[in-house]
Design an enzyme around this catalytic site. Sequence first.
Site, PDB file in Angstrom:
ATOM      1  N   LYS A 126       0.882  -1.182   0.000  1.00  0.00           N
ATOM      2  CA  LYS A 126       0.000   0.000   0.000  1.00  0.00           C
ATOM      3  C   LYS A 126       0.910   1.220   0.000  1.00  0.00           C
ATOM      4  O   LYS A 126       2.048   1.159   0.464  1.00  0.00           O
ATOM      5  CB  LYS A 126      -0.877   0.012   1.258  1.00  0.00           C
ATOM      6  CG  LYS A 126      -2.108   0.871   1.143  1.00  0.00           C
ATOM      7  CD  LYS A 126      -3.262   0.158   0.457  1.00  0.00           C
ATOM      8  CE  LYS A 126      -4.401   1.107   0.165  1.00  0.00           C
ATOM      9  NZ  LYS A 126      -5.588   0.401  -0.317  1.00  0.00           N
ATOM     10  N   ASP A 166      -6.983   4.298  -4.638  1.00  0.00           N
ATOM     11  CA  ASP A 166      -7.642   4.194  -3.333  1.00  0.00           C
ATOM     12  C   ASP A 166      -8.246   5.579  -3.091  1.00  0.00           C
ATOM     13  O   ASP A 166      -8.477   6.324  -4.060  1.00  0.00           O
ATOM     14  CB  ASP A 166      -6.626   3.806  -2.234  1.00  0.00           C
ATOM     15  CG  ASP A 166      -7.306   3.428  -0.915  1.00  0.00           C
ATOM     16  OD1 ASP A 166      -7.898   2.345  -0.836  1.00  0.00           O
ATOM     17  OD2 ASP A 166      -7.284   4.234   0.044  1.00  0.00           O
TER      18      ASP A 166
HETATM   19  P1  NDP Z   1     -12.847   7.842  -2.988  1.00  0.00           P
HETATM   20  O1  NDP Z   1     -11.765   8.825  -2.804  1.00  0.00           O
HETATM   21  O2  NDP Z   1     -13.392   7.620  -4.355  1.00  0.00           O
HETATM   22  O3  NDP Z   1     -14.084   8.192  -2.031  1.00  0.00           O
HETATM   23  C1  NDP Z   1     -13.918   8.243  -0.654  1.00  0.00           C
HETATM   24  C2  NDP Z   1     -15.238   8.638  -0.019  1.00  0.00           C
HETATM   25  O4  NDP Z   1     -15.127   8.496   1.374  1.00  0.00           O
HETATM   26  C3  NDP Z   1     -15.608  10.089  -0.287  1.00  0.00           C
HETATM   27  O5  NDP Z   1     -16.996  10.213  -0.304  1.00  0.00           O
HETATM   28  C4  NDP Z   1     -15.006  10.785   0.940  1.00  0.00           C
HETATM   29  O6  NDP Z   1     -15.593  12.022   1.275  1.00  0.00           O
HETATM   30  C5  NDP Z   1     -15.292   9.776   2.022  1.00  0.00           C
HETATM   31  N1  NDP Z   1     -14.317   9.950   3.102  1.00  0.00           N
HETATM   32  C6  NDP Z   1     -12.966   9.950   3.002  1.00  0.00           C
HETATM   33  N2  NDP Z   1     -12.418  10.177   4.205  1.00  0.00           N
HETATM   34  C7  NDP Z   1     -13.444  10.321   5.057  1.00  0.00           C
HETATM   35  C8  NDP Z   1     -13.532  10.566   6.455  1.00  0.00           C
HETATM   36  N3  NDP Z   1     -12.419  10.718   7.186  1.00  0.00           N
HETATM   37  N4  NDP Z   1     -14.759  10.641   7.001  1.00  0.00           N
HETATM   38  C9  NDP Z   1     -15.880  10.484   6.247  1.00  0.00           C
HETATM   39  N5  NDP Z   1     -15.863  10.263   4.940  1.00  0.00           N
HETATM   40  C10 NDP Z   1     -14.658  10.175   4.364  1.00  0.00           C
HETATM   41  O7  NDP Z   1     -12.287   6.461  -2.375  1.00  0.00           O
HETATM   42  P2  NDP Z   1     -12.802   4.992  -2.635  1.00  0.00           P
HETATM   43  O8  NDP Z   1     -14.268   4.981  -2.832  1.00  0.00           O
HETATM   44  O9  NDP Z   1     -11.924   4.386  -3.647  1.00  0.00           O
HETATM   45  O10 NDP Z   1     -12.428   4.287  -1.244  1.00  0.00           O
HETATM   46  C11 NDP Z   1     -13.340   4.233  -0.153  1.00  0.00           C
HETATM   47  C12 NDP Z   1     -12.921   3.135   0.802  1.00  0.00           C
HETATM   48  O11 NDP Z   1     -12.878   1.879   0.101  1.00  0.00           O
HETATM   49  C13 NDP Z   1     -11.522   3.292   1.432  1.00  0.00           C
HETATM   50  O12 NDP Z   1     -11.543   2.731   2.721  1.00  0.00           O
HETATM   51  C14 NDP Z   1     -10.648   2.417   0.530  1.00  0.00           C
HETATM   52  O13 NDP Z   1      -9.464   1.985   1.190  1.00  0.00           O
HETATM   53  C15 NDP Z   1     -11.600   1.259   0.267  1.00  0.00           C
HETATM   54  N6  NDP Z   1     -11.291   0.454  -0.895  1.00  0.00           N
HETATM   55  C16 NDP Z   1     -11.221   1.005  -2.148  1.00  0.00           C
HETATM   56  C17 NDP Z   1     -10.960   0.217  -3.243  1.00  0.00           C
HETATM   57  C18 NDP Z   1     -10.995   0.762  -4.629  1.00  0.00           C
HETATM   58  O14 NDP Z   1     -10.949  -0.050  -5.568  1.00  0.00           O
HETATM   59  N7  NDP Z   1     -11.116   2.066  -4.843  1.00  0.00           N
HETATM   60  C19 NDP Z   1     -10.643  -1.205  -3.091  1.00  0.00           C
HETATM   61  C20 NDP Z   1     -10.845  -1.717  -1.746  1.00  0.00           C
HETATM   62  C21 NDP Z   1     -11.122  -0.892  -0.714  1.00  0.00           C
HETATM   63  P3  NDP Z   1     -14.770  13.392   1.063  1.00  0.00           P
HETATM   64  O15 NDP Z   1     -14.867  13.661  -0.403  1.00  0.00           O
HETATM   65  O16 NDP Z   1     -15.447  14.386   1.913  1.00  0.00           O
HETATM   66  O17 NDP Z   1     -13.348  13.126   1.507  1.00  0.00           O
END
Ligand code: NDP
Length: 447
Positions: A126, A166
């Site tokens: 990571k 991510d």
């Molecule tokens: P994105 O950047 O596309 O979206 C993240 C989302 O989560 C946004 O809506 C963001 O809101 C919100 N968010 C981020 N930080 C916080 C916080 N501290 N409190 C509340 N909301 C928060 O990321 P992904 O959708 O790709 O990833 C989301 C999760 O899924 C993560 O945990 C990631 O590790 C996991 N994941 C992702 C994969 C992938 O293929 N993308 C694979 C496996 C797991 P804001 O815009 O306000 O920050």
Amino acid sequence: MESIINEFLDLVKQRNGNEPEFLQAVEEVAETVIPYIVKHDIYYKKNILLRMVEPERVVTFRVCWVDDTGEIQVNRGYRIQMNSAIGPYKGGLRFHPTVNMSILKFLAFEQVFKNSLTTLPMGGGKGGSDFDPKGKSDNEIMRFCHAFMSELFRHIGHNTDVPAGDIGVGAREIGFLFGMYKKISNGFTGVLTGKGMSWGGSLIRPEATGYGTVYFAENMLNTRNDSIEGKNVVISGSGNVAQYAAEKVIQLGGKVLTLSDSSGYIYDADGIDLDKLRFVMHLKNVKRERINEYLNKYANAKYIKGKTPWEIKCDIALPCATQNELNENDADTLLKNGCICVSEGANMPSTKGAIEAFHKAKILFAPGKASNAGGVATSGLEMTQNSLRFNWTREEVDLKLKEIMSNIHDSCIDYGKEEDGYIDYVKGANIAGFVKVADAMLAQGIV
Ligand code: NDP
């Protein structure tokens, strides 16, 4: 047993005392895997778990870039190469101001087990940066990504380490990162996944994590002769994972009630249908605005500032935003409101207390390392297609994704079914993920 676990955790704490998220992830694994190890001398005598909690390599580096006003900015870049026993390091890059060693080590550790569960030949890693993409222009994002890759490139490679996206790293960022890697290395290889379709990407990769999380929920519900159809579903986040989890829920006949970002959540009692979801996708992916803008188009919905959506009554909860976003109190509220299934789209979104509450109530609960493994699995399929120099169709990739999620579900049952029939998916995922990596480490000797 408790003393063996505590002795192990004390040692890990001594070495990593200032890394709370990493310790949280290790504790969850140790509590389920150590009892298994103790029963299997072959692992116990070889100190396998202690070797697994120590990254094979950690790289940190300076990232200097120039913003649109001409100011020089300095960020910190990281790559944790956690375990390569079963394949090249594989895992995403996160760009977010909260990124630090603890968060990346927890993610890299989880990734080792998750990648093993997919049955594909991928080790765990990571990386990322404390760079905050919010409010930056496209040119600033490009300059940052180029600067980041101008150092990272020497540590990665299609047979060494294959990063992906991510939080904060989506298609736009992967494009800029790939462009710089290709330029410096003078080679067009599958060194990153999540690439665009015209330059080596795979169909269904953008959808895979969200779709996979919902497929896993459907698999769990099927064990109780139930399904997603007709269920009320609460989702957190509005990024990549949340968007495609919502799409799949809608396609399977469920009703999506909420989406969120770090500022608050929207609640649409009429349900977020596919048209409304297209609007959200445009809002978040093209205009890069906040989720509360939803109300400008759909005035019947409510926006609840500064809160998470777990207070909304639902049958199914899909936490798809970030780590530790669902605590014990949230779990109690969900349970009181009749929630029967939680499938984690994010990594470690539920706290230890929340997981204990779900287990105590014997509801269906899937940890992210099992339920969100569809993303990295499809990255693995992207790597295969890159090697073959061939693209599978959308239907072919989706079918493989479904099969992989179903196989992961079966592995969780194999190792996680309790005497009373309850399936402890945490235990199942941890042990199933552990065994494959541990066996490879044993075969390769002390390296
Ligand atoms: P994105 O950047 O596309 O979206 C993240 C989302 O989560 C946004 O809506 C963001 O809101 C919100 N968010 C981020 N930080 C916080 C916080 N501290 N409190 C509340 N909301 C928060 O990321 P992904 O959708 O790709 O990833 C989301 C999760 O899924 C993560 O945990 C990631 O590790 C996991 N994941 C992702 C994969 C992938 O293929 N993308 C694979 C496996 C797991 P804001 O815009 O306000 O920050």
